[in-house]
Design a protein around this motif. Structure first.
Motif, PDB file in Angstrom:
ATOM      1  N   TYR A 228       0.830  -1.207   0.000  1.00  0.00           N
ATOM      2  CA  TYR A 228       0.000   0.000   0.000  1.00  0.00           C
ATOM      3  C   TYR A 228       0.867   1.261   0.000  1.00  0.00           C
ATOM      4  O   TYR A 228       0.561   2.254  -0.655  1.00  0.00           O
ATOM      5  CB  TYR A 228      -0.894   0.039   1.244  1.00  0.00           C
ATOM      6  CG  TYR A 228      -2.037  -0.955   1.226  1.00  0.00           C
ATOM      7  CD1 TYR A 228      -2.671  -1.305   0.047  1.00  0.00           C
ATOM      8  CD2 TYR A 228      -2.485  -1.530   2.403  1.00  0.00           C
ATOM      9  CE1 TYR A 228      -3.716  -2.218   0.039  1.00  0.00           C
ATOM     10  CE2 TYR A 228      -3.535  -2.448   2.402  1.00  0.00           C
ATOM     11  CZ  TYR A 228      -4.141  -2.781   1.217  1.00  0.00           C
ATOM     12  OH  TYR A 228      -5.172  -3.676   1.200  1.00  0.00           O
ATOM     13  N   GLY A 368      -7.525  -6.606  -0.089  1.00  0.00           N
ATOM     14  CA  GLY A 368      -7.157  -5.201  -0.266  1.00  0.00           C
ATOM     15  C   GLY A 368      -5.912  -5.044  -1.120  1.00  0.00           C
ATOM     16  O   GLY A 368      -5.813  -4.119  -1.938  1.00  0.00           O
ATOM     17  N   ALA A 371      -6.826  -5.587  -4.758  1.00  0.00           N
ATOM     18  CA  ALA A 371      -7.544  -4.406  -5.256  1.00  0.00           C
ATOM     19  C   ALA A 371      -6.584  -3.252  -5.510  1.00  0.00           C
ATOM     20  O   ALA A 371      -6.703  -2.532  -6.519  1.00  0.00           O
ATOM     21  CB  ALA A 371      -8.616  -3.986  -4.245  1.00  0.00           C
ATOM     22  N   ASN A 372      -5.599  -3.077  -4.611  1.00  0.00           N
ATOM     23  CA  ASN A 372      -4.632  -1.995  -4.755  1.00  0.00           C
ATOM     24  C   ASN A 372      -3.802  -2.145  -6.018  1.00  0.00           C
ATOM     25  O   ASN A 372      -3.575  -1.176  -6.755  1.00  0.00           O
ATOM     26  CB  ASN A 372      -3.723  -1.964  -3.521  1.00  0.00           C
ATOM     27  CG  ASN A 372      -2.799  -0.777  -3.512  1.00  0.00           C
ATOM     28  OD1 ASN A 372      -1.623  -0.899  -3.820  1.00  0.00           O
ATOM     29  ND2 ASN A 372      -3.335   0.379  -3.155  1.00  0.00           N
ATOM     30  N   SER A 395      -8.895   0.772  -1.965  1.00  0.00           N
ATOM     31  CA  SER A 395      -8.494  -0.539  -1.456  1.00  0.00           C
ATOM     32  C   SER A 395      -8.572  -0.588   0.062  1.00  0.00           C
ATOM     33  O   SER A 395      -8.950  -1.610   0.649  1.00  0.00           O
ATOM     34  CB  SER A 395      -7.081  -0.893  -1.933  1.00  0.00           C
ATOM     35  OG  SER A 395      -6.147   0.093  -1.557  1.00  0.00           O
TER      36      SER A 395
END
Length: 489
Positions: A228, A368, A371-372, A395
């Motif tokens: 992230y 997540g 999705a990121n 995300s």
């Protein structure tokens, strides 16, 4: 001996002092580096650091979270504490010997960035030597905070003294790397007071394999967090091919991270306390601590989000001059993360980690992460740094939704709305008041500071007038303590 509540407050105060120093250092360096090495120089540091971060993440192996939890469970037994500590350190050492050769390959293939990777190599040594997780586990956040504060201040003065132009990017990277390594070694000075020497600890080699298996479960969220915060910078550098784009994004994300840390540092302090309370099966206290943390996170998040919305452009204009529009736009996209990450992190630190539910947490985090990656691939070619910021927000929303759904007995959207209703009203009133001031006063550092101070005052005064229960209780408690002080109790 401090009471549990006092100990949490004591640790959080030290964390806040460190965060205040961290913010001061970041504000000074962001302005200085924007002038001295420019967005291109900052972009080079951001891109190369993103590669180095992958290796520091792998070297850490999830020991920071897992180690803090294990140490917290054993803090009242010095023999078990010492045994666990040295087993985890042996694990880190063996693991690093397997990973470091791959970093040598990165240096060899580094091309124009080879010299920067060499200068950053001290970061890997710093990761191996890091034992902050131990002190966090025994709830000695003061030691970690003091160490980190000294590192930040020393690094700032070295940068101000040594980095003087666009050709000094290498010096800047070297200072950051070396300061972290020396800081992590310095924290070893007091370890002999807390644990037995390794030759007396009688740790088991077989147990190291068990720690590897268990810590690996904490490796997954570590990967996701790193992705992230790092993959977006790597992808911007790879897709956009313009270091200045990394520079704009890096400056925005640094400000965003400073603001998030104010919230996340509280959760970090609470994780050790929740681990101990859950181990003692004190269900009532678990619920009380969680609800108090939820109130606090929402209390702090709303004014930061609306404060950024009101002041981002003025702040970036003052500190970054010509580049401020692009930086401010990215920062505005990031602002919702203060609350979104705060909510997911409170579940992570207060429930998932203390109760060993890592497999569930890992599944959510991996969703997540996927999705990121997908959203970054779509948005970065379209909108560069703004696209990466939007991908991060979306995300993280997915992760937070999943966490809230899994623990309805402690947190629900209805409870979040009830806790945040008056706080959001107060934040909107604060925002409108700041916008009125902005209309009549030109942007300057003094005006910016006045707007922040006035905004904070308006926010808390509005909450008091709205009779927000959490604020009212804190005011009542403060009055009671002041009354005792006057009586000399």
């Amino acid at each position: 001996m401090r009471k549990n509540g006092d100990k949490v407050r004591y640790n959080y105060i030290f964390n806040l002092i460190y965060q205040a120093i961290n913010i001061l250092v970041q504000v000074v360096l962001l302005r200085y580096l924007a002038i001295v090495i420019g967005s291109e120089g900052i972009g080079i540091q951001s891109y190369t650091n993103s590669i180095v971060t992958y290796f520091t993440m792998i070297l850490a192996l999830g020991v920071n979270w897992y180690g803090q939890k294990e140490i917290a469970q054993k803090m009242e037994d010095k023999i078990k504490l010492s045994k666990c500590f040295w087993e985890l350190m042996a694990l880190k050492l063996f693991w690093s010997l397997a990973i470091l050769p791959f970093y040598v390959i990165v240096i060899i293939l580094g091309g124009e960035y080879q010299i920067y990777y060499i200068a950053s190599s001290f970061m890997l040594v710093a990761t191996i030597a890091d034992i902050s997780w131990f002190y966090q586990g025994i709830e000695r956040f003061d030691i970690v905070a003091i160490r980190n504060s000294l590192i930040k201040l020393a690094g700032m003065f070295l940068v101000l003294f040594w980095v003087k132009g666009k050709d000094d990017v290498l010096k800047y990277i070297f200072i950051l790397s070396l300061a972290n390594m020396l800081g992590n070694f310095s924290i070893w000075i007091k370890i002999h007071r807390e644990v037995l020497p390794f030759w007396k600890a009688e740790f088991e080699v077989k147990k190291i394999a068990d720690h590897f298996k268990n810590s690996f479960r904490y490796f997954v969220p570590t990967i996701a967090i790193t992705v992230y915060s790092t993959l977006d910078r790597t992808m911007i550098g790879f897709i956009c091919k313009r270091p200045e784009e990394n520079g704009f994004y890096e400056q925005a994300i640094q400000i965003s991270n400073m603001l998030k840390i104010v919230v996340l540092s509280y959760n970090s302090v609470m994780m050790s306390r929740m681990t101990l309370v859950m181990a003692q099966k004190k269900k009532t206290e678990v619920i009380k601590l969680f609800e108090g943390s939820l109130e606090f996170i929402i209390l702090i998040s709303w004014p930061i989000i609306f404060g950024v919305a009101a002041l981002a452009r003025d702040f970036c204009f003052i500190y970054f001059s010509a580049d401020y529009n692009q930086i401010a736009d990215i920062l505005l996209c990031f602002s919702p993360l203060i609350l979104i990450v705060g909510l997911s992190n409170i579940v992570e630190t207060h429930i998932v980690t203390p109760t060993n539910q890592r497999s569930l947490g890992n599944r959510i985090v991996l969703q997540g992460l996927a999705a990121n990656v997908i959203l970054n691939s779509i948005f970065i070619p379209l909108w560069s740094g703004i696209g990466a910021a939007l991908a991060s927000v979306l995300s993280e929303i997915l992760v937070t939704i999943q966490y809230v759904r899994k623990y309805p007995e402690l947190i629900t959207w209805k409870k979040i709305a009830a806790v945040g209703f008056k706080k959001s009203i107060a934040a909107v009133i604060m925002f409108l008041a700041i916008m009125v001031v902005r209309h009549y006063l030109a942007a300057s550092i003094i005006v910016l500071c006045l707007e922040v101070a006035a905004g904070a005052g308006i926010y808390f005064m509005t909450l008091y007038l709205l009779r927000d229960q959490y604020v009212a209780n804190k005011v009542h408690l403060l009055k009671a303590r002041m009354g005792k002080c006057k009586k000399g109790e």
